[in-house]
Design an enzyme around this catalytic site. Sequence first.
Site, PDB file in Angstrom:
ATOM      1  N   LYS A  40       0.822  -1.193   0.000  1.00  0.00           N
ATOM      2  CA  LYS A  40       0.000   0.000   0.000  1.00  0.00           C
ATOM      3  C   LYS A  40       0.861   1.250   0.000  1.00  0.00           C
ATOM      4  O   LYS A  40       0.415   2.340  -0.391  1.00  0.00           O
ATOM      5  CB  LYS A  40      -0.857   0.038   1.269  1.00  0.00           C
ATOM      6  CG  LYS A  40      -1.802  -1.108   1.435  1.00  0.00           C
ATOM      7  CD  LYS A  40      -2.454  -0.952   2.843  1.00  0.00           C
ATOM      8  CE  LYS A  40      -3.145  -2.177   3.289  1.00  0.00           C
ATOM      9  NZ  LYS A  40      -3.538  -2.121   4.705  1.00  0.00           N
ATOM     10  N   GLY A  41       2.085   1.138   0.457  1.00  0.00           N
ATOM     11  CA  GLY A  41       2.919   2.298   0.767  1.00  0.00           C
ATOM     12  C   GLY A  41       3.138   3.287  -0.368  1.00  0.00           C
ATOM     13  O   GLY A  41       3.219   4.482  -0.140  1.00  0.00           O
ATOM     14  N   GLU A  96       7.947   2.254  -5.786  1.00  0.00           N
ATOM     15  CA  GLU A  96       7.945   1.863  -4.374  1.00  0.00           C
ATOM     16  C   GLU A  96       8.086   3.094  -3.480  1.00  0.00           C
ATOM     17  O   GLU A  96       8.609   4.132  -3.907  1.00  0.00           O
ATOM     18  CB  GLU A  96       9.136   0.926  -4.115  1.00  0.00           C
ATOM     19  CG  GLU A  96       8.777  -0.515  -3.883  1.00  0.00           C
ATOM     20  CD  GLU A  96       8.162  -0.782  -2.521  1.00  0.00           C
ATOM     21  OE1 GLU A  96       7.242  -0.053  -2.100  1.00  0.00           O
ATOM     22  OE2 GLU A  96       8.612  -1.735  -1.868  1.00  0.00           O
ATOM     23  N   ASP A  97       7.656   2.944  -2.241  1.00  0.00           N
ATOM     24  CA  ASP A  97       7.820   4.015  -1.260  1.00  0.00           C
ATOM     25  C   ASP A  97       9.265   4.127  -0.789  1.00  0.00           C
ATOM     26  O   ASP A  97       9.818   5.212  -0.710  1.00  0.00           O
ATOM     27  CB  ASP A  97       6.859   3.810  -0.073  1.00  0.00           C
ATOM     28  CG  ASP A  97       6.876   2.393   0.491  1.00  0.00           C
ATOM     29  OD1 ASP A  97       7.724   1.566   0.075  1.00  0.00           O
ATOM     30  OD2 ASP A  97       6.042   2.104   1.364  1.00  0.00           O
ATOM     31  N   ASP A 100      14.904  -0.556   1.405  1.00  0.00           N
ATOM     32  CA  ASP A 100      15.563  -0.757   2.685  1.00  0.00           C
ATOM     33  C   ASP A 100      16.601  -1.870   2.499  1.00  0.00           C
ATOM     34  O   ASP A 100      17.699  -1.606   2.015  1.00  0.00           O
ATOM     35  CB  ASP A 100      14.443  -1.094   3.684  1.00  0.00           C
ATOM     36  CG  ASP A 100      14.888  -1.205   5.107  1.00  0.00           C
ATOM     37  OD1 ASP A 100      15.781  -0.468   5.514  1.00  0.00           O
ATOM     38  OD2 ASP A 100      14.320  -2.040   5.842  1.00  0.00           O
ATOM     39  N   LYS A 128      17.312   3.959   1.588  1.00  0.00           N
ATOM     40  CA  LYS A 128      18.175   3.840   2.774  1.00  0.00           C
ATOM     41  C   LYS A 128      19.345   2.919   2.413  1.00  0.00           C
ATOM     42  O   LYS A 128      19.316   1.733   2.736  1.00  0.00           O
ATOM     43  CB  LYS A 128      17.387   3.206   3.932  1.00  0.00           C
ATOM     44  CG  LYS A 128      16.371   4.109   4.589  1.00  0.00           C
ATOM     45  CD  LYS A 128      15.965   3.595   5.982  1.00  0.00           C
ATOM     46  CE  LYS A 128      14.751   2.728   5.938  1.00  0.00           C
ATOM     47  NZ  LYS A 128      14.168   2.439   7.283  1.00  0.00           N
ATOM     48  N   PHE A 149      13.657   4.859  10.912  1.00  0.00           N
ATOM     49  CA  PHE A 149      12.371   4.290  10.541  1.00  0.00           C
ATOM     50  C   PHE A 149      11.414   5.442  10.298  1.00  0.00           C
ATOM     51  O   PHE A 149      11.063   6.176  11.211  1.00  0.00           O
ATOM     52  CB  PHE A 149      11.823   3.336  11.606  1.00  0.00           C
ATOM     53  CG  PHE A 149      10.643   2.569  11.083  1.00  0.00           C
ATOM     54  CD1 PHE A 149      10.822   1.408  10.357  1.00  0.00           C
ATOM     55  CD2 PHE A 149       9.357   3.041  11.283  1.00  0.00           C
ATOM     56  CE1 PHE A 149       9.737   0.726   9.828  1.00  0.00           C
ATOM     57  CE2 PHE A 149       8.258   2.363  10.751  1.00  0.00           C
ATOM     58  CZ  PHE A 149       8.450   1.203  10.039  1.00  0.00           C
ATOM     59  N   ASP A 156       3.984   3.455   6.716  1.00  0.00           N
ATOM     60  CA  ASP A 156       3.245   3.193   7.959  1.00  0.00           C
ATOM     61  C   ASP A 156       4.128   2.637   9.062  1.00  0.00           C
ATOM     62  O   ASP A 156       5.213   2.100   8.814  1.00  0.00           O
ATOM     63  CB  ASP A 156       2.143   2.168   7.695  1.00  0.00           C
ATOM     64  CG  ASP A 156       2.704   0.765   7.456  1.00  0.00           C
ATOM     65  OD1 ASP A 156       3.558   0.632   6.553  1.00  0.00           O
ATOM     66  OD2 ASP A 156       2.322  -0.173   8.168  1.00  0.00           O
ATOM     67  N   ARG A 162       0.074   6.690   7.552  1.00  0.00           N
ATOM     68  CA  ARG A 162       0.231   6.799   6.093  1.00  0.00           C
ATOM     69  C   ARG A 162      -0.276   8.140   5.576  1.00  0.00           C
ATOM     70  O   ARG A 162       0.187   8.648   4.568  1.00  0.00           O
ATOM     71  CB  ARG A 162      -0.565   5.693   5.381  1.00  0.00           C
ATOM     72  CG  ARG A 162      -0.039   4.285   5.614  1.00  0.00           C
ATOM     73  CD  ARG A 162      -0.710   3.336   4.626  1.00  0.00           C
ATOM     74  NE  ARG A 162      -0.604   1.936   5.004  1.00  0.00           N
ATOM     75  CZ  ARG A 162       0.418   1.148   4.696  1.00  0.00           C
ATOM     76  NH1 ARG A 162       1.446   1.623   4.034  1.00  0.00           N
ATOM     77  NH2 ARG A 162       0.429  -0.114   5.070  1.00  0.00           N
TER      78      ARG A 162
HETATM   79  P1  IMP Z   1      12.969  -3.998   1.704  1.00  0.00           P
HETATM   80  O1  IMP Z   1      12.413  -5.224   1.065  1.00  0.00           O
HETATM   81  O2  IMP Z   1      13.711  -4.315   2.966  1.00  0.00           O
HETATM   82  O3  IMP Z   1      13.766  -3.130   0.790  1.00  0.00           O
HETATM   83  O4  IMP Z   1      11.759  -3.207   2.282  1.00  0.00           O
HETATM   84  C1  IMP Z   1      10.935  -2.467   1.574  1.00  0.00           C
HETATM   85  C2  IMP Z   1       9.616  -2.325   2.303  1.00  0.00           C
HETATM   86  O5  IMP Z   1       9.768  -2.274   3.723  1.00  0.00           O
HETATM   87  C3  IMP Z   1       9.027  -1.009   1.915  1.00  0.00           C
HETATM   88  O6  IMP Z   1       8.190  -1.136   0.806  1.00  0.00           O
HETATM   89  C4  IMP Z   1       8.262  -0.607   3.162  1.00  0.00           C
HETATM   90  O7  IMP Z   1       6.954  -1.115   3.106  1.00  0.00           O
HETATM   91  C5  IMP Z   1       8.984  -1.242   4.297  1.00  0.00           C
HETATM   92  N1  IMP Z   1       9.877  -0.294   4.993  1.00  0.00           N
HETATM   93  C6  IMP Z   1      11.226  -0.248   4.960  1.00  0.00           C
HETATM   94  N2  IMP Z   1      11.720   0.749   5.697  1.00  0.00           N
HETATM   95  C7  IMP Z   1      10.641   1.394   6.207  1.00  0.00           C
HETATM   96  C8  IMP Z   1      10.505   2.564   7.044  1.00  0.00           C
HETATM   97  O8  IMP Z   1      11.463   3.235   7.468  1.00  0.00           O
HETATM   98  N3  IMP Z   1       9.235   2.915   7.329  1.00  0.00           N
HETATM   99  C9  IMP Z   1       8.132   2.240   6.889  1.00  0.00           C
HETATM  100  N4  IMP Z   1       8.227   1.156   6.104  1.00  0.00           N
HETATM  101  C10 IMP Z   1       9.464   0.731   5.775  1.00  0.00           C
HETATM  102 MG    MG Z   2       6.194  -1.098   0.781  1.00  0.00          MG
END
Ligand code: IMP
Ligand code: MG
Length: 171
Positions: A40-41, A96-97, A100, A128, A149, A156, A162
């Site tokens: 949803k982000g 994507e939002d 990470d 990040k 975070f 969220d 959100r």
């Molecule tokens: P990744 O797979 O670890 O790169 O994570 C990506 C997903 O983790 C994003 O689409 C977010 O939904 C969530 N996420 C990662 N960091 C944050 C944060 O700081 N705040 C909120 N959601 C996060």
């Molecule tokens: Mg996400």
Amino acid sequence: MENIKVLISSEKLQERIKELAKEIKKDYKGEEVTFISVLKGAIFFTVDLMKNYEGDAILDVIRVSSYEGEKSTGNINLKIPLKEENIKNKNIILVEDIVDTGRTFNFLVDYVKNMNPKSVKTCVMLDKPSRRVVDFNADYVGFKIEDLFVIGYGLDYDEKYRNLPYVGYIK
Ligand code: IMP
Ligand code: MG
């Protein structure tokens, strides 16, 4: 909501989104683009990006989840899949939002490539880089941020915050 600090204001987000939309438009040289919002982000970011995109564009959505609270569970669940007929021979931009660990995008790029698109690129509002577990670089990045975070503008914490119009963090 009184302990929230603003990291990126609504104005700064909107300014950067306009630049990204222009950059993307230039790269596709008049070709149609399919923006896939990762729910949803990324909803908020995708809407603003597309409203600023002055070219032929299609909207699609996918839903995955990997997070519970502040922790990434590592395995990605596909909750709303894509249809191959909507991907085949299309110029896909996954929106994507935040990136990470990189696991979600890594999974998504492979997933989309298997459906034989014409091209695949990735666009992310926040990056990040210090948190990466798998090697991944997005093609379009809104802002690079430190290891915080963050919440708001689609992001969220346990489904809350959100709706904030800015990106912030809890003090
Ligand atoms: P990744 O797979 O670890 O790169 O994570 C990506 C997903 O983790 C994003 O689409 C977010 O939904 C969530 N996420 C990662 N960091 C944050 C944060 O700081 N705040 C909120 N959601 C996060
Ligand atoms: Mg996400």
